[in-house]
Design an enzyme around this catalytic site. Structure first.
Site, PDB file in Angstrom:
ATOM      1  N   CYS A 110       9.895  -1.802   6.891  1.00  0.00           N
ATOM      2  CA  CYS A 110       9.873  -0.419   6.406  1.00  0.00           C
ATOM      3  C   CYS A 110       9.593   0.553   7.554  1.00  0.00           C
ATOM      4  O   CYS A 110      10.207   1.619   7.645  1.00  0.00           O
ATOM      5  CB  CYS A 110       8.822  -0.247   5.319  1.00  0.00           C
ATOM      6  SG  CYS A 110       9.113  -1.242   3.843  1.00  0.00           S
ATOM      7  N   CYS A 144       4.557  -2.797   5.684  1.00  0.00           N
ATOM      8  CA  CYS A 144       5.770  -3.598   5.864  1.00  0.00           C
ATOM      9  C   CYS A 144       6.441  -3.265   7.207  1.00  0.00           C
ATOM     10  O   CYS A 144       6.880  -2.125   7.412  1.00  0.00           O
ATOM     11  CB  CYS A 144       6.726  -3.320   4.710  1.00  0.00           C
ATOM     12  SG  CYS A 144       8.402  -3.922   4.932  1.00  0.00           S
TER      13      CYS A 144
END
Length: 513
Positions: free
Chosen positions: A81, A78
């Site tokens: 992230c 991600c």
């Protein structure tokens, strides 16, 4: 007879791997207290947040001393992230690792939901987006789950932590604190003096473990095992097997006794003189309280300056905790073992000499546990009085933890009466010592359910209970090691046979001091 032979065969098979079989289940349990992700060999920034997975999640959260935990659920693929990680790590450095600015308050962890092993764990906490942050007491994480819009939830989703500043502001609101991202260790530290809070001593169990580990590291590193000091080390280990407040250290002390000749060979000193250090490698690598005992992460014994309290405080707490756990029949042995240990293995020369002079001043045997506990308490106050004057003249004391006559009124109102001089009520002092260093110091284990994760702690606890007036001999240490490795039945067999043994250590002689 056949049953006895079976037991002996199992015991012999156990001994072959005593030193190297230190419980691996404890391996990850204490890693939260040190820098888990060692990036010392990398050029990138150090990671402070603890990476957890489905295997380590419950164990680590169960064992943390922190009052609160934040778990970030993310996916390694991600982009958001990856961009959020520096923000999360910037806050994590305040609370995690050996150089934590505010240790023991918040455990900051991460779980990669894109890893297959963590699928069920992430489902348990209803992870619906990345990154997702949950906050709550550690016990609620390992014992429960989380659902969106759950009424009266013990675990909350952090809805305003997208930057390091906002996340820390959110933490400050929950804790009523004023931590800043620029805080440095021992600076801007709102240390609350543990003098006025008797419950703080429960956290000292971590410091006692660290102090024990450091003491035995010093012994190995400075090659202090000699022909004339081996006996005193064995006596002190026997004392730790039965009465150390930490279960991990009791287990490690038992294993040390079983493998004493391997750890500290009788010819070790001659090997040193010939320049052969191979005999000391095993001792240096062996960790008496387990390999994951934290370093530099003092909880109760943390000073407000880098060079105050710490190890010396932890060692005093250990000695006091031993003094209130012994029985009357062990009092002289404990006195001898303590004095000999300090005399032979405490590396601060001036402190060692002062302490041993106090030992030599005792002219009659110590026949009561109460007398030993009060002698140690009095000796500690003598040391405090001496250091108080030196620190005042040199300005080397800890301003937030000055030396004082102890215990102060705030901790024990009935222990003393202060007129022109302090008049101590020794009955009240002893009552306070047994509660403070006995019940309260052990309460962290009781409240948090900390134990060895191999399911054998009950057997070890049973064998190490302070109900005998005899210090545990090598045979008892062997039994404890057996129990800790899962052979509870053999331990019970040993215990039943102990009555017929023809040798015990005599504890009543005062000739050693």
């Amino acid at each position: 007879m056949s049953r006895m032979y079976v037991c002996l065969i199992l015991v012999l098979s156990l001994l072959s791997g005593t030193v190297t079989s230190t419980s691996s289940s404890l391996g990850s349990a204490r890693s939260i207290l040190r820098d888990v992700n060692d990036n010392s060999k990398n050029d990138g920034p150090r990671d402070y947040a603890v990476d957890l997975n489905a295997t380590s999640f419950s164990t680590v959260l169960k064992d943390t001393p922190a009052a609160f935990a934040i778990v970030e659920f993310f996916a390694h693929w991600c982009p958001a992230c990856r961009n959020y990680k520096p923000h999360y790590e910037k806050v994590a450095r305040l609370f995690n690792g050996p150089d934590a600015v505010h240790p023991g308050l918040v455990l900051m962890a991460r779980v990669d939901c894109a890893t297959k092993i963590n699928t069920k764990l992430c489902d348990k906490f209803s992870v619906g987006h990345y990154p997702m942050l949950l906050w709550g007491p550690p016990s609620k994480f390992f014992a429960g789950s989380w659902e969106p819009k759950q009424d009266k939830a013990d675990i909350w989703m952090i809805d305003d932590g997208r930057t390091a500043d906002r996340l820390l502001n959110w933490i400050n609101k929950q804790m009523g604190s004023s931590f800043g991202l620029d805080d440095q260790k021992f600076e801007n530290e709102n240390l609350s003096s543990n003098v006025s809070d008797p419950e703080q001593i429960a956290r000292a169990v971590y410091d006692v473990e660290e102090a024990t580990a450091i003491a035995f590291d010093i012994i190995s590193e400075h090659k202090m095992i000699k022909t004339e000091t081996r006996a005193s080390l064995i006596k002190f280990l026997q004392l730790l097997v039965t009465h150390h407040p930490s279960r991990r250290c009791r287990k490690g002390a038992a294993e040390s006794l079983v493998s004493f000749d391997d750890l500290y060979p009788a010819d070790l000193q001659s090997a040193h003189s010939q320049g052969d250090d191979n005999g000391n490698v095993v001792a240096r690598n062996y960790q008496i309280c387990g390999k994951d005992v934290p370093r530099g992460y003092w909880m109760f014994c943390r000073g407000s300056k880098n060079d105050t309290r710490g190890f010396s405080c932890g060692l005093w707490v250990l000695l006091h905790s031993l003094s209130v756990r012994i029985d009357d029949g062990e009092s002289q042995f404990t006195f001898n073992a303590t004095c000999d240990f300090v005399h032979n293995f405490f590396i601060c020369e001036e402190c060692r000499q002062h302490f041993y002079k106090m030992c030599l001043s005792v002219s009659s045997p110590i026949n009561k546990a109460r007398d030993f506990a009060l002698w140690l308490w009095s000796a500690h106050n003598v040391v405090n009085e001496r250091l108080m004057k030196e620190e005042a003249s040199l300005g080397t004391g800890d301003p937030k933890f000055p030396k004082m006559a102890w215990p102060p009124k705030k901790l024990c109102p009935t222990c003393s009466r202060r007129t022109n001089r302090i008049e101590w009520n020794k009955d009240e002092v002893y009552k306070f010592l047994t509660q403070y260093y006995g019940e309260k110091l052990a309460s962290l284990y009781k409240n948090k359910g900390i134990a060895g994760n191999d399911g054998t702690e009950g057997a070890v606890e049973d064998l190490t209970a302070s109900s005998s007036a005899l210090v545990v001999p090598l045979g008892a240490a062997l039994a404890i090691a057996i129990a800790s490795c899962g052979f509870g039945a053999l331990a019970c067999y040993w215990r039943s046979q102990q009555k017929s043994r023809k040798y015990f250590h005599q504890l009543h002689s005062s000739k050693n001091i």
